[in-house]
Structures are given as structure tokens and as C-alpha cells.
Write a protein that holds these residues in place. Sequence first.
Motif, PDB file in Angstrom:
ATOM      1  N   GLU A 281       0.842  -1.106  -0.140  1.00 48.37           N
ATOM      2  CA  GLU A 281      -0.061  -0.054   0.111  1.00 48.37           C
ATOM      3  C   GLU A 281       0.998   1.398  -0.142  1.00 48.37           C
ATOM      4  N   SER A 429      -2.492  -0.309  14.363  1.00 48.01           N
ATOM      5  CA  SER A 429      -3.782  -0.387  13.291  1.00 48.01           C
ATOM      6  C   SER A 429      -4.786  -1.074  13.758  1.00 48.01           C
ATOM      7  N   GLY A 431      -8.871  -1.881  12.630  1.00 43.63           N
ATOM      8  CA  GLY A 431      -9.950  -1.900  11.564  1.00 43.63           C
ATOM      9  C   GLY A 431      -9.414  -1.545  10.161  1.00 43.63           C
ATOM     10  N   GLY A 432      -8.136  -1.755   9.672  1.00 42.52           N
ATOM     11  CA  GLY A 432      -7.555  -1.352   8.399  1.00 42.52           C
ATOM     12  C   GLY A 432      -6.943  -0.039   8.448  1.00 42.52           C
ATOM     13  N   LYS A 433      -7.025   0.649   9.586  1.00 35.81           N
ATOM     14  CA  LYS A 433      -6.641   2.102   9.732  1.00 35.81           C
ATOM     15  C   LYS A 433      -5.362   1.970  10.491  1.00 35.81           C
ATOM     16  N   THR A 434      -4.249   2.967  10.092  1.00 37.29           N
ATOM     17  CA  THR A 434      -2.956   2.865  11.273  1.00 37.29           C
ATOM     18  C   THR A 434      -2.961   4.331  11.477  1.00 37.29           C
TER      19      THR A 434
END
Length: 468
Positions: A281, A429, A431-434
Amino acid sequence: MIAKKIDSLGVDIIEAGSAITSDGEREAIKRIAGEGLNAEICSYCRIRKEDIDAAIGCDVASIHLVVPVSDLHIQEKLKKDREAVREMAVEMTEYAKSHGLLVELSGEDASRADLEYLKSVYNAGIDAGADRLCFCDTVGILTPERAYDIFSDLSQLRAPISIHCHNDFGMATANTVAALRAGAREAHVTINGIGERAGNTSLEEVVMVLYSLYKQKTKIDIKGLYTTSRLVSRLSGIPVAPNKAIVGGNAFTHEAGIHVHGLLANTATYEPITPELVGRERRIVLGKHAGRSSVVLALKELGLSASEKQIDDIVVRMKELGDKGKRVTDADLQTIAETVLGIYQEAKVRLEELTVVAGNTVMPTASIRLKVNGNHVVEAGVGTGPVDAAINALRKAVSGVADVQLDEYHVDAITGGTDALVEVWVKLSKGGKTITARGARTDIIMASVEAVLEGINRLIQQEQNRKS
């Protein structure tokens, strides 16, 4: 685990080790050979019968039979002459073939050998039954031009030839690609370029150079390159340099304002390939080189909006922090933004008490008391060390409220001495957020807990901002 992962990438041959090395090495090679993988399993062997016998006992399909071919190696290492070494190569090739093994006959230190003598060894090996040949640039002194000339010649031999490069001058990938262009049929590579001294040719670099620059597809699953890199780094304990091509932490990370501005218009402006191509990503980080585009993007991610003047003020304050040599974390940006925007968001998780017990006779244990959304929570945890125990206790205490994953953890000593001020930097991180956060104290345990708490609160606030 590594063999299975490499096999899933689609490689043709896995050299699983050198069977003669130790009991542990033999056990590992035999287990890999018994896994039923698609790849051919190979063992490294010297031109000695005991090496081949050890490989036979591991049930491998092939051996990489390595023959010293430079006069330096022949005279100084083996204390023999050219004819004796050629005879040994033939004898051991015939011995391995008589036991049903595929043989890849390899010229060690070939880049410093007499080319005509090298070809005489190869031809004698082919007559003895060798299935493949290999040219080893053992000390990494090839150049792409010389590699192309040599392999234009050697590729005319009666058996397919491979290239094996070392990276002493940083030329391993370039030399490997040049050899392939000139007719080499196989390349010896390693994950992350790990290997003796400066390492060997990097699999991910060769595959992506062929794919992207020469438009040559291989059987390799390129989307699996990054996850394979991470697995090998973790299990081998050998970190990947941040600036390593393709798989390094900074390979698709952007800070400079002019780069981010271009990326927002078209990602191709500052990326030769998309990160998704290799299972990665894109990351945009903040620092002294960041510009307005980076800040606008980051504020949007935080769920905050600001006027043009406020954005300019935030950029100036952020650059001041970067000029002091500090990492600008997401938490730093949010604190700066909240100050400029006149917002204050009370922390949802607060530390009230922390106790850690550690020593050479007890397992490190931590007990923690937090105030979570106004409620008192008490929890305990154990770990491999006091910091690990404290973080485990903290994560258990906020479980259900903020289930976070600790992805990265870095410690830097800001001052000297035993009472040094340490800075702990973490990446979390959820839920997919960092998010990144920092803690600075003379107590490394408290600095670590402070950083993780800061990150947890920011993640909670981000989630609330997005919902509102």
C-alpha cells in the motif's frame, strides 16, 4: 514455513541448504523435501563424496555441485592443480548421477577464472551427465557489460546455464539481468537479497525489473513478493533496509510536498509501479519536507477540515517540529491541528496506575489501571520483557473498546547516560486504519505505554470524527 511460502510464489528450484553442514540442516532439508512442494528441492554440495551422500540421505531431487575454478581457489584453497579439480568434478558428477540426482555443475569464483579452462570443466561435466551449469560471481566483481559478453558465449554450451551473483558492489541485479538477456536460462536469487557479506541477487528486484522494464513475465506471483519478504525477515531475524527496492519500508512512502502534490494528480508521477502490484500500500508521511497537499490529505484522514490560513499555520508548525529532527507522527499533527483549530478532545483512555515486576527468577508481569470512557478498568499481562508485559496488559484492558494491533515499535535515545531521555515511536492499526504516535520519557516502559495510549486515543477520535 519459508519453503512453503517461496513455493507458493512459483519458483522452480529451492536450494534448501547444505546437507553436510549439521544434523539440524539435514533435518530441515529432509522435511522440506518431504512436503510435496511443486519446486525441485536441491542441496548445496562440494566436490566431495560425503557431501553427496548427505544430500542423498535428505531425499533431495538435485544437488548444486560447486567446483572451485579460479587459480586462486584451486591453488590456495584446494592445494591442487587444474587437471585434478576437473577430474574431481567429473567423478562426483558421475557419482551423483548414478544415485539418481539431477546435477547443476557450478563454477565457483568463475568471474576470476580462465574462461577456456572454465568451459573445459563444463564440457567434461556435461559428458559425465551434468543436467545444468552455473556461473558464480562469488565476490561480486562482474559488470553488466562483461556478464553479457560471457553469457553470450556460455549459453552456446550443450546444457542450460544459470547465473549466481553476489552484491559486493551493488551490481547483483544488473549483472543477473544482463546474463539473462544474453542467454542464461536460470537465475540464483534470494528473498530480500540476503546472503554472505553484502548478500546475493534479490528475487523481488529481478522479477520486477523483468516485468516492468523488460516486459518479460515470469511464473512468479508478484502480489506475494511483499508478504514473502516480511515472513523471511521476521523468521530469519534479518531486517530489510528501509530504502530497499520494492520491499523496503520506504519504497512506496512519500513525504516531500512536491511528490505528494503530483501523486494526488496521478500516482505515476512519482511511482514507477503501483504498490498494489507487489501486494503493498502507498503511505504518505509527514515531516519537514511535507507540503500543503500532505497536510490536507492527512487532515481529511483525521476527519478535520481547516481554512487556507489555518492549513498554512499547521504546515509551519509541523515543519518546525521536523527541523528539530523529530518524526512528525499522526498524533503530533492532530495535536497541532487541534491547537490551530481551537479544538480540544479529551482522551477516552487515561492511565491511572502501572506496576511492572521483572527479574531473573520471575516472568515479567504488569498490572495496569485505566479510566476508559469514565469507567475504571484493571488488567494484568505477562511478556518476554517488562515493556512487552506492560503493552500486553494495556491491550487487554482496552480490548473491546479499542482492539489495536502493534505493527511497529522503535526506540531512540535522545540524550546520553543511564538516565537518557528515550523516544518511543509506534505504529498501531485498527480495522484497516493505521496511526503513528510517540512517547518520550527517561523510563522506557512509561514512554512505551504513553506512545501506545496516545495512538489508541487518536484511533478512537478518528473513528468518532468519521461517524459524526
